[in-house]
Design a protein around this motif. Structure first.
Motif, PDB file in Angstrom:
ATOM      1  N   LEU A   4       7.900  60.752 -30.861  1.00  0.00           N
ATOM      2  CA  LEU A   4       7.556  59.810 -29.794  1.00  0.00           C
ATOM      3  C   LEU A   4       8.281  58.480 -30.000  1.00  0.00           C
ATOM      4  CD1 LEU A   4       5.694  59.516 -27.308  1.00  0.00           C
ATOM      5  CD2 LEU A   4       3.934  58.658 -28.845  1.00  0.00           C
ATOM      6  N   THR A   5       8.816  57.934 -28.900  1.00  0.00           N
ATOM      7  CA  THR A   5       9.565  56.680 -28.998  1.00  0.00           C
ATOM      8  C   THR A   5       8.916  55.594 -28.149  1.00  0.00           C
ATOM      9  OG1 THR A   5      11.005  57.117 -27.114  1.00  0.00           O
ATOM     10  CG2 THR A   5      11.726  57.980 -29.268  1.00  0.00           C
ATOM     11  N   PRO A   6       9.191  54.333 -28.472  1.00  0.00           N
ATOM     12  CA  PRO A   6       8.681  53.252 -27.630  1.00  0.00           C
ATOM     13  C   PRO A   6       9.171  53.353 -26.188  1.00  0.00           C
ATOM     14  CG  PRO A   6       9.427  52.369 -29.728  1.00  0.00           C
ATOM     15  CD  PRO A   6       9.840  53.810 -29.685  1.00  0.00           C
ATOM     16  N   ALA A   7      10.393  53.797 -25.989  1.00  0.00           N
ATOM     17  CA  ALA A   7      10.943  53.937 -24.638  1.00  0.00           C
ATOM     18  C   ALA A   7      10.139  54.963 -23.826  1.00  0.00           C
ATOM     19  CB  ALA A   7      12.408  54.341 -24.698  1.00  0.00           C
ATOM     20  N   GLU A   8       9.709  56.045 -24.474  1.00  0.00           N
ATOM     21  CA  GLU A   8       8.905  57.052 -23.770  1.00  0.00           C
ATOM     22  C   GLU A   8       7.544  56.471 -23.376  1.00  0.00           C
ATOM     23  OE1 GLU A   8      10.396  61.306 -25.608  1.00  0.00           O
ATOM     24  OE2 GLU A   8       9.159  60.009 -26.875  1.00  0.00           O
ATOM     25  N   LEU A   9       6.981  55.679 -24.245  1.00  0.00           N
ATOM     26  CA  LEU A   9       5.696  55.044 -23.914  1.00  0.00           C
ATOM     27  C   LEU A   9       5.867  54.012 -22.808  1.00  0.00           C
ATOM     28  CD1 LEU A   9       3.941  54.658 -27.377  1.00  0.00           C
ATOM     29  CD2 LEU A   9       3.492  56.317 -25.563  1.00  0.00           C
ATOM     30  N   ASP A  10       6.968  53.257 -22.838  1.00  0.00           N
ATOM     31  CA  ASP A  10       7.231  52.305 -21.756  1.00  0.00           C
ATOM     32  C   ASP A  10       7.340  53.046 -20.421  1.00  0.00           C
ATOM     33  OD1 ASP A  10       7.187  50.133 -23.467  1.00  0.00           O
ATOM     34  OD2 ASP A  10       9.381  50.049 -23.695  1.00  0.00           O
ATOM     35  N   ALA A  11       7.993  54.212 -20.434  1.00  0.00           N
ATOM     36  CA  ALA A  11       8.116  55.019 -19.211  1.00  0.00           C
ATOM     37  C   ALA A  11       6.741  55.519 -18.774  1.00  0.00           C
ATOM     38  CB  ALA A  11       9.068  56.191 -19.445  1.00  0.00           C
ATOM     39  N   LEU A  12       5.898  55.873 -19.725  1.00  0.00           N
ATOM     40  CA  LEU A  12       4.541  56.320 -19.395  1.00  0.00           C
ATOM     41  C   LEU A  12       3.749  55.189 -18.738  1.00  0.00           C
ATOM     42  CD1 LEU A  12       2.174  58.362 -19.550  1.00  0.00           C
ATOM     43  CD2 LEU A  12       1.682  57.425 -21.827  1.00  0.00           C
ATOM     44  N   TRP A  13       3.832  53.986 -19.312  1.00  0.00           N
ATOM     45  CA  TRP A  13       3.092  52.858 -18.730  1.00  0.00           C
ATOM     46  C   TRP A  13       3.596  52.564 -17.310  1.00  0.00           C
ATOM     47  CZ3 TRP A  13       0.196  54.102 -22.185  1.00  0.00           C
ATOM     48  CH2 TRP A  13       0.336  53.866 -23.538  1.00  0.00           C
ATOM     49  N   THR A  14       4.915  52.645 -17.112  1.00  0.00           N
ATOM     50  CA  THR A  14       5.487  52.421 -15.779  1.00  0.00           C
ATOM     51  C   THR A  14       5.008  53.476 -14.801  1.00  0.00           C
ATOM     52  OG1 THR A  14       7.439  51.402 -16.776  1.00  0.00           O
ATOM     53  CG2 THR A  14       7.655  52.179 -14.501  1.00  0.00           C
ATOM     54  N   LEU A  17       1.372  52.830 -13.844  1.00  0.00           N
ATOM     55  CA  LEU A  17       1.274  51.723 -12.886  1.00  0.00           C
ATOM     56  C   LEU A  17       1.710  52.187 -11.501  1.00  0.00           C
ATOM     57  CD1 LEU A  17       2.676  48.816 -15.080  1.00  0.00           C
ATOM     58  CD2 LEU A  17       0.321  49.062 -14.262  1.00  0.00           C
ATOM     59  N   ALA A  18       2.783  52.984 -11.442  1.00  0.00           N
ATOM     60  CA  ALA A  18       3.283  53.488 -10.160  1.00  0.00           C
ATOM     61  C   ALA A  18       2.296  54.438  -9.504  1.00  0.00           C
ATOM     62  CB  ALA A  18       4.632  54.178 -10.362  1.00  0.00           C
ATOM     63  N   SER A  19       1.482  55.115 -10.323  1.00  0.00           N
ATOM     64  CA  SER A  19       0.495  56.057  -9.767  1.00  0.00           C
ATOM     65  C   SER A  19      -0.713  55.331  -9.181  1.00  0.00           C
ATOM     66  CB  SER A  19       0.031  57.049 -10.837  1.00  0.00           C
ATOM     67  OG  SER A  19      -0.842  56.420 -11.762  1.00  0.00           O
ATOM     68  N   GLY A  20      -0.771  54.011  -9.380  1.00  0.00           N
ATOM     69  CA  GLY A  20      -1.854  53.242  -8.780  1.00  0.00           C
ATOM     70  C   GLY A  20      -2.873  52.682  -9.754  1.00  0.00           C
ATOM     71  N   LEU A  21      -2.706  52.943 -11.038  1.00  0.00           N
ATOM     72  CA  LEU A  21      -3.641  52.368 -12.003  1.00  0.00           C
ATOM     73  C   LEU A  21      -3.420  50.868 -12.103  1.00  0.00           C
ATOM     74  CD1 LEU A  21      -3.675  54.932 -14.965  1.00  0.00           C
ATOM     75  CD2 LEU A  21      -5.372  54.627 -13.164  1.00  0.00           C
ATOM     76  N   LYS A  22      -4.465  50.158 -12.358  1.00  0.00           N
ATOM     77  CA  LYS A  22      -4.395  48.706 -12.509  1.00  0.00           C
ATOM     78  C   LYS A  22      -3.739  48.371 -13.846  1.00  0.00           C
ATOM     79  CE  LYS A  22      -7.271  47.469  -9.073  1.00  0.00           C
ATOM     80  NZ  LYS A  22      -6.694  47.105  -7.836  1.00  0.00           N
ATOM     81  N   THR A  55       6.177  48.048 -24.846  1.00  0.00           N
ATOM     82  CA  THR A  55       5.936  46.808 -24.107  1.00  0.00           C
ATOM     83  C   THR A  55       4.672  46.950 -23.274  1.00  0.00           C
ATOM     84  OG1 THR A  55       8.318  46.465 -23.963  1.00  0.00           O
ATOM     85  CG2 THR A  55       6.938  45.168 -22.469  1.00  0.00           C
ATOM     86  N   PRO A  56       3.689  46.077 -23.493  1.00  0.00           N
ATOM     87  CA  PRO A  56       2.448  46.186 -22.723  1.00  0.00           C
ATOM     88  C   PRO A  56       2.677  45.758 -21.272  1.00  0.00           C
ATOM     89  CG  PRO A  56       2.385  44.238 -24.094  1.00  0.00           C
ATOM     90  CD  PRO A  56       3.641  44.979 -24.454  1.00  0.00           C
ATOM     91  N   PRO A  57       1.934  46.349 -20.347  1.00  0.00           N
ATOM     92  CA  PRO A  57       2.064  45.914 -18.951  1.00  0.00           C
ATOM     93  C   PRO A  57       1.581  44.483 -18.811  1.00  0.00           C
ATOM     94  CG  PRO A  57       0.297  47.510 -19.165  1.00  0.00           C
ATOM     95  CD  PRO A  57       0.959  47.411 -20.500  1.00  0.00           C
ATOM     96  N   ARG A  58       2.206  43.761 -17.926  1.00  0.00           N
ATOM     97  CA  ARG A  58       1.829  42.365 -17.690  1.00  0.00           C
ATOM     98  C   ARG A  58       0.595  42.337 -16.808  1.00  0.00           C
ATOM     99  NH1 ARG A  58       4.239  37.313 -17.947  1.00  0.00           N
ATOM    100  NH2 ARG A  58       3.542  35.889 -16.315  1.00  0.00           N
ATOM    101  N   VAL A  59      -0.440  41.655 -17.280  1.00  0.00           N
ATOM    102  CA  VAL A  59      -1.679  41.511 -16.523  1.00  0.00           C
ATOM    103  C   VAL A  59      -1.715  40.086 -15.990  1.00  0.00           C
ATOM    104  CG1 VAL A  59      -4.194  41.593 -16.625  1.00  0.00           C
ATOM    105  CG2 VAL A  59      -2.840  43.207 -17.964  1.00  0.00           C
ATOM    106  N   GLU A  60      -1.607  39.960 -14.682  1.00  0.00           N
ATOM    107  CA  GLU A  60      -1.640  38.641 -14.052  1.00  0.00           C
ATOM    108  C   GLU A  60      -3.068  38.123 -14.028  1.00  0.00           C
ATOM    109  OE1 GLU A  60       0.922  36.817 -13.025  1.00  0.00           O
ATOM    110  OE2 GLU A  60       2.348  38.373 -13.601  1.00  0.00           O
ATOM    111  N   PRO A  61      -3.264  36.864 -14.384  1.00  0.00           N
ATOM    112  CA  PRO A  61      -4.632  36.325 -14.295  1.00  0.00           C
ATOM    113  C   PRO A  61      -5.057  36.280 -12.827  1.00  0.00           C
ATOM    114  CG  PRO A  61      -3.055  34.591 -14.829  1.00  0.00           C
ATOM    115  CD  PRO A  61      -2.295  35.882 -14.850  1.00  0.00           C
TER     116      PRO A  61
END
Length: 185
Positions: A4-14, A17-22, A55-61
């Motif tokens: 498992l690589t960080p790039a794969e996890l970044d793709a998972l987080w993206t 987010l694209a699937s509609g998760l907050k 890279t964690p997703p950016r959470v806007e206040p």
């Protein structure tokens, strides 16, 4: 897991987010995986914690909720004569947090100088356990330092209208206290 690589996890987080998760939900998913991989790293099952490197997703206040001028006027008109009218004015005029408002004492306003010192707040501390080991249902209120520490301490200028309102509120409290004291005698 070793592949498992960080790039794969970044793709998972993206993708999540694209699937509609907050963003906060995805951030919590990352935190859970990060803790699990930390334990696996500690136990020697993986060489590194790739979730910690992703890279964690950016959470806007969230945007603050404010009243319009018309709503504020309507609130103040509705509050006239209410025993908390002075509290409503202080919150609207100075943007005090609820805990800061509750932490105010009569030593804080200096009406002769036209100033209000915000120095403390009311917080809820967990109730101590009773002798039977059960915790009380409610916490204990206590005065504490401001949430933002010394940065939150401030002195605010009072308008003549607010000074008059505070003096009226103080007189009302004094009358209520005298009435209550007479009832107990």
């Amino acid at each position: 897991l070793a592949k498992l690589t960080p790039a794969e996890l970044d793709a998972l987080w993206t993708a999540k987010l694209a699937s509609g998760l907050k963003p906060n939900t995805v951030r919590l998913m990352r935190a859970t995986l990060r803790r699990a991989l930390h334990d696996a790293e500690r136990d020697g099952l993986v060489m590194r914690n790739v979730a910690a490197l992703s890279t964690p997703p950016r959470v806007e206040p969230p945007d603050g909720r404010t009243l319009t001028v018309e709503q504020a006027r309507a609130l103040l008109e509705a509050a006239q004569g209410d025993r908390l009218a002075a509290a409503y004015v202080l919150v609207l005029a100075f943007g005090l947090r609820r805990a800061e408002l509750l932490g105010l004492a009569w030593a804080d306003p200096d009406v002769s100088a036209g100033l209000l010192a915000v120095r403390q707040q009311v917080t809820v501390r967990k109730s101590p356990q009773a002798a039977d080991g059960k915790r009380a249902a409610r916490g204990v209120l206590e005065l504490s330092a401001l949430k933002t520490g010394s940065k939150g301490r401030r002195t605010l200028g009072l308008t003549p209208e607010v000074i008059e309102l505070l003096q009226g509120h103080r007189a009302l409290q004094d009358r209520e206290r005298a009435t209550a004291g007479a009832a107990w005698q």
